[in-house]
Structure formats: C-alpha cells, structure tokens
Write an enzyme that holds these catalytic residues in place. Structure first.
Site, short mmCIF file in Angstrom:
data_model
loop_
_atom_site.label_atom_id
_atom_site.label_comp_id
_atom_site.label_asym_id
_atom_site.label_seq_id
_atom_site.Cartn_x
_atom_site.Cartn_y
_atom_site.Cartn_z
N HIS A 51 0.83 -1.21 0.00
CA HIS A 51 0.00 0.00 0.00
C HIS A 51 0.86 1.25 0.00
CE1 HIS A 51 -2.33 -3.32 1.70
NE2 HIS A 51 -3.43 -2.69 1.30
N HIS A 281 -4.08 3.28 -3.38
CA HIS A 281 -4.25 2.72 -2.02
C HIS A 281 -3.47 1.44 -1.80
CE1 HIS A 281 -6.16 0.78 1.46
NE2 HIS A 281 -6.27 -0.29 0.67
N GLU A 431 -18.19 -3.82 24.54
CA GLU A 431 -17.34 -5.02 24.70
C GLU A 431 -16.12 -4.98 23.78
OE1 GLU A 431 -20.59 -5.08 23.94
OE2 GLU A 431 -21.56 -5.82 25.77
N HIS A 493 -29.21 -14.95 24.99
CA HIS A 493 -28.17 -14.76 26.00
C HIS A 493 -27.44 -16.05 26.36
CE1 HIS A 493 -29.83 -10.83 26.26
NE2 HIS A 493 -29.19 -10.51 27.35
#
Ligand SMILES: Cc1ncc(C[n+]2csc(CCOP(=O)(O)OP(=O)(O)O)c2C)c(N)n1
Ligand SMILES: [Mg+2]
Length: 685
Positions: A51, A281, A431, A493
């Site tokens: 890159h 890129h 999280e 859950h």
C-alpha cells in the site's frame, strides 16, 4: 486546497514551538518526507504488493511528528516512558518501516525494507509488534490500533498516578478513514472522551479516499463534530503544511481532553496520475508512475537509496530524545529502592510470585475448612479479593455488567477522569472497545487488565481477543452466564457455540472451572500465562464444591484431571467441564447403582490439556472402553478427548427461556441422560 474551518481550527496557534522542537526549513522537511515516500514506493514495487498511498499521503504528518514531537530512543525501543505511536491504519506499514529505518532502529536495515512482505522479514504486510522492535502494536484490522491507543493512554495515566513522573508520555495515533468508520472506534473514542485522556492525540489521515473510491460513496460523517460530541478537541488542518500540523499538535498537547487533528491529505501524494485516487491505495504504482513521482518530488536517487544529507537529518531526529531518556534514568535511580524495584518488576511483566502463591494458599485453606456451594462467578469475585490485593497491576472492569460479572472486589475504587489511580473501569456497554483497550493496556506494560461481560457477547469482543492471542498479550476476560444455566434470559443470551469458537483461536486459554477451587486455580493460571490471553467462562448458577480437602497443587494446570476416581477398574470415563462436572459426578453414582464403574475427569482447559505430551494425555483419558463428554454447549472440539465414537451430552441447537433446572431437563443434560449414554455404549440398556 481549501480546508474547511471548524470552530477549534480558528483557535490561535501556539506562538512558537516549545523548546527543542525547532521547525525545519521547508526544503529539509520536504526531502525528509520524500525519503519516506520513495522507500514506500520502492518497497511496494519490489514486493509486487502493498500500500503506497498512505505512506506517501501521510509522510508530512509523520515527519512533523517524529522530528519535532515524538519522545523516543531508537537505541532502546522498550524505554518505558517513550511516547507511543500507533499506526492504526496498518495497511500503511511502509510508513512506519521507513521511519524506523531512517531514524536508526538497528534492526530495520535497508535489507529488511527490500524484503518487505517476505517470509522471515521484520517487514510483514501489516505491522506485527512481536516481530519488529519499535512497533507498539499489531494493526491491520481497522479500528483496533486506535482502540489499543485508548488503552495505552489509560495505562499511562494510571501508572502516572502511582509512579509520578516516571510515567509521563503521550500516545499518538495515525488513523485512516477506515479506522474511523469501524464501530470499535466509536466505543473506544467515546470512552477516551469520557475519561478525559488528554495525552491521547489522534492524527486523522483525512484523504477522503478508501478502497471503493471517494469516501462519499459510503460516508458523510463530519468527524470533527463527531469527536467534539464525544468530548474531544478536534480541528482540521492541511496535512501537507508542516507548520499547520505542528501548531495543531502543540495545541493538542495543551488540551485538557483527547484531541483529533483531521489532516487533509492527498493519498499517494506525488504520484503523477494516481495521487488522490483509490488506485494508489493498495497496489504497486508501476515503473512509469514511480518515475513520474520521482520527477514530481524532485527525488533523484535510485530505488532504495537515501542521500547522505537526508539520512543525517533523520538520524539527528532519532537522537533528539536521548537527553530525555538520560534524565528519565536519573529520575528512576533517584527513586527509593522499593519503588524502583516495584516499577521495574511491573515493566518486566513479572508477577509478585510469592504474594500470589500465598494468596492462593490462604483461599484454598479457607475453602478446605469451609466448603462453599456458590456460582463460579461468585467464586471468581472471592478469588479476586485475594488476588487483586496481592497483584497490584491487575486493573478490573466490566462492560456495564459489574453486578453480574462480579469483577469488582469490595473496596476497589473506580478509575475515572481525574481519578486515574482507581483500579476498576466502567467500560460502558462497549465489549469490543473494552477488549481492544485492554490489549493496549497490556501492550503499554505495567498492567494486567481483566474485565467482564457475558460469554455470549464474546462475539462482540472477538476481533480484539484474536489480536491479543496473536500478539501474546496477557489480558483476562471474565465471561459469566456461560450456558443455558443462565436460565430465563433465553437463547439470545445463552452461549452454545462460544466455547468452541473461542477454543478455535490459537494461543487463547479458555478456562471453564467446575467449582470454587477450580475457579481460583484457573485464575492463578490465567495470571501466570504472561504471554497468552485467557477467557474464564463462569456460571450464573450455584455449583457444589467438588474439590474437598486442602490440595496445594494446581490441578487445573494440566487442563484435565481425574476429579473422582472409579471404585474399581473403570469401564466408563466421564469427561465434563464447568457446571456439567457435578452432573457427571451424579451420573457416576447412577452407574454405580447399575454395577458399572465410572471415573470422572474434569476438563477445565482444552488448550493446556492438548499441550501435554501424548503419553500424559493418554493417561488422563484412561483405558476405559466407553467415553462420554458432557458440556452444555455444542460438541465441536470434544472429539479430541472422547474420540469420534464417544458419546456426547450437550447442546445441538439454541437454548430457550425458562428456569435453568427445567432447561437442563428439557435439553436432556442430566445425570440420567449421561448414565444412559454410557449404558447404551456398554450394551446394557
Ligand atoms: C476491519 C477491516 N475491514 C476491512 C479491511 C480491508 N481494508 C484495508 S484498508 C481499507 C480501507 C481503506 O481506506 P482508508 O482506511 O481510508 O485508507 P486509505 O486508502 O486512505 O489509506 C479496507 C476496507 C481491514 N483492513 N480491516
Ligand atoms: Mg482514506
């Protein structure tokens, strides 16, 4: 190029750069930046992949930062008080490799630059901190580096609260559009703003281009407003104007909150036809384009050659902070011997072994005298009370489930803005940001981060857990509510595939202790695994204490062991983890009633078991003809222990919402079912 104005951009620039940070004459700056551009073009061309766009676009930003601001010493890449620089946009790896080479990091030779992306080089496609001295973290998955940096900035403030000016540095990040589009950046930067991490400075390579083309295809966020809304100082500058960049960094250093500097750049700067386009890129520019770029930039040297004057300037920049390093060593030596020894111990990542062993022994003795029938999450809290007192580098936390994860021992103060000495972090419902910030804290050194969430949400943290495993960082995730045993919250859950999915990550230790004693032992093992991350899968529901009497030995250390022997030669071996070990023990009793001898093997950690020599593994698995595995989760992974002909009692699909005892009956994870499976295999049903 016109730079859009933000309110903060209009603030007066620093009158003059601070002492020792003299501006370079523009021509010198340009030549130094062009050295980065040339090395990046050449290395990518030689590798036939890579890159070039980012290093060429961000070369001016990097030159300003490394020649005038960053505090570092190439002679000692691990100097604890160096400023941290995180290249969050890891695809731009040639930027940092070129810098390390030019600044005089010994191992980053021109040969390594020429071996960019080749096997065995220290210049892999994306930066890997465990391969290359001078890299702070491993980046490539966008957003992670930025979130790591938030953790580094937390670690810096926390250790400064404890060790004063021995820890006194900035954390800089170079982030790309992709970094800021990733969700984890939102989690991490919101936390950084909330904690007022004023020593965190993000340089945003604001080039308006990503792989698909102009950013406008997919994004129209005003990043300056976004960061301001999160409590950051934010401004825009021309990313090719060294003085504007320097003034913005000066301002950011004085800010009382974290700073974003959106540096408007041109991707592939200097490339005659590909600059400003996504075509620069991620592929080699090609010989023609490189020739044109050399002309445009006025760079006359052949590939991989850096003229002596430019090399000299970069070496000088590399030597800039030597006096700061020496002064720091003096401060360290002036500390009392106790503080100095403690600081060094922390930085080396060495546990206070005796204190830790004594703490474990005390808790074990107490449990031998007074057995406890408690959930392993409660057992973990009780273990943490002893462990965090013995191991001051442990910094706890939870993603808004503190009362459920039981990760905050009594008396542990919160780490908050202005109160950085606290040891418990309210990460909020973040999280992923939490796990990535924990990686940064561990990478910073001096801290062992641990945290909490529900096991089912390990998916939300998984990309960062994977990187912790790749990097070999000691971070510990307490993940409670580890099965259908959580009950009424239902299948959204209740993890079923998560243990298998986590066990699939190389170098990660997944612990699932069966009682209060195993929980303590697993905690000890997680702390002692200084070069591996761990997950502790813990129950919501109470479990009987199965390990009775005092046992000095950490039996979980081998990953699996016989917890209840058979009365005579075993016909059946029952293997189980966590909450299902008690079910296996009950099944053993039922089999005994039918005259069948069974032993029970607790399997708290697949990975430690798998690491044993084959003979030891065989010994633990035992010769019994019938093997049954029991775990309230999917079977995947268990065949390594029970064999493909073994019986498995567990889950085959998602759970359900009901009181947990009913769920165990409903899904057939019972002592009766285990006994029946064994009897069927014995032909006795
Ligand atoms: C999580 C993640 N998703 C996707 C990618 C693949 N990828 C690499 S760079 C990039 C985006 C490039 O845009 P930008 O971040 O603005 O970098 P620039 O092209 O400006 O250097 C993508 C999608 C990645 N590295 N990480
Ligand atoms: Mg971009």
């Amino acid at each position: 190029m016109t730079i859009p104005k933000s309110p903060l951009a209009a603030a007066p620039a620093a009158a003059a750069p601070s002492a020792g940070l003299a501006a370079l004459p523009r021509a010198q700056h340009d030549r130094m930046a062009n050295a980065i551009r040339a090395l990046a073009m050449d290395a990518v061309e030689q590798a036939k992949s890579g890159h070039p766009g980012l290093p060429m676009g961000a070369a001016d930003i990097a030159t300003v930062l490394f020649t005038r601001f960053l505090k570092f010493d190439p002679a000692d890449p691990a100097w604890p008080d160096r400023d941290r620089f995180v290249l969050s946009a890891g695809h731009g790896s040639m930027l940092i490799y070129a810098l390390l080479h030019l600044l005089g990091y010994e191992r980053m030779t021109i040969e390594e630059i020429k071996r960019f992306r080749q096997l065995g080089s220290i210049t892999p496609g994306h930066p890997e901190n465990f391969l290359t001295p001078g890299l702070e973290t491993t980046t490539g998955p966008l957003g992670q580096g930025l979130a790591n940096a938030v953790g580094m900035a937390i670690a810096e403030r926390h250790l400064a609260a404890e060790f004063g000016d021995l820890v006194d540095h900035f954390t800089y990040v170079l982030a790309s559009d992709g970094d800021l589009m990733e969700g984890v950046s939102q989690e991490a930067t919101a936390l950084a703003g909330h904690l007022k991490l004023s020593r965190l400075i993000v340089l945003f390579d604001d080039n308006g281009i990503s792989i698909d083309g102009p950013l406008s295809l997919a994004d129209s966020v005003d990043q300056v407003k976004r960061f301001e809304a999160a409590g950051w100082a934010a401004c825009r500058v021309d990313g090719h104007d060294p003085e504007a960049i320097a003034a913005a960094i000066e301002r950011a250093k004085r800010s009382d909150c974290p700073s974003l500097i959106a540096c408007r750049t041109t991707i592939g700067f200097g490339a005659p036809t590909k600059a400003g386009k996504s075509s620069s890129h991620g592929s080699p520019l090609g010989a023609e384009e490189i020739k044109g770029a050399r002309e445009k930039l006025g760079w006359k040297e052949p590939a991989f050659e850096v003229p002596a004057d430019v090399r000299e300037l970069w070496r000088k920049a590399g030597a800039r902070s030597q006096h700061l390093h020496a002064a720091w060593e003096e401060r360290l030596n002036a500390m009392s011997p106790d503080v100095r020894a403690e600081f060094k111990r922390r930085v080396r990542g060495e546990l206070p072994r005796e204190k830790l062993a004594a703490a474990v022994r005390r808790v074990k003795e107490r449990l031998a005298a007074e057995p406890k029938e408690i959930a392993t999450r409660i057992a973990s809290e009780q273990a943490l009370e002893a462990l965090t007192a013995a191991v001051p580098e442990m910094i706890g936390g939870s993603a808004d489930l503190t009362g459920s994860n039981n990760t905050r021992p009594k008396g542990m103060a919160a780490l908050a803005a202005g109160h950085y000495g606290g040891r418990f972090i309210h990460y909020g419902v973040r999280e992923h940001g939490m796990a990535a910030a924990m990686n940064g804290m561990a990478l910073h050194g001096g801290i062992i981060p641990y945290s909490g969430t529900f096991l089912v949400f390990s998916d939300y943290a998984r990309p960062a857990i994977r990187l912790a495993a790749l990097m070999g960082e000691c971070v510990i995730h307490v993940m409670t509510h580890d099965s259908i045993g959580l009950g009424e919250d239902g299948p959204t859950h209740q993890p079923v595939e998560h243990l298998a999915a986590l066990r699939a990550i190389p170098n990660l230790l997944v612990f699932r202790p069966c009682d209060v004693v195993e929980t303590l032992e697993c905690w000890q093992l997680a702390l002692e695994a200084h070069d591996r991350p761990s997950v502790l899968a813990l129950t919501r529901q109470n479990l009987p204490q199965l390990r009775l009497g005092h046992d000095e030995k950490n039996r979980c250390a081998v990953g699996a062991y016989e917890i209840v022997p058979a009365e005579r030669a075993a016909q059946v071996s029952l293997f189980a983890s966590g909450s299902e070990v008690a079910i296996a023990v009950a099944a053993r009793g039922l089999l005994r009633e039918r005259g069948v001898m069974a032993r029970v093997v607790s399997v708290p950690c697949f990975e430690l078991f798998a690491a044993l020599p084959e003979a030891e593994r065989e010994d633990i698995i035992g010769p019994a003809r019938v093997r049954v595995g029991v775990e309230a989760a999917v079977r995947q992974g268990w065949d390594a222990i029970i064999g493909s002909s073994g019986a498995f009692v567990g889950m085959t699909g998602f759970g359900a919402s009901a009181p947990y005892k009913e769920l165990y009956r409903h899904f057939g994870i019972t002592a009766e079912a285990v006994a029946k499976a064994a009897l069927t295999r014995l032909g006795k049903n």
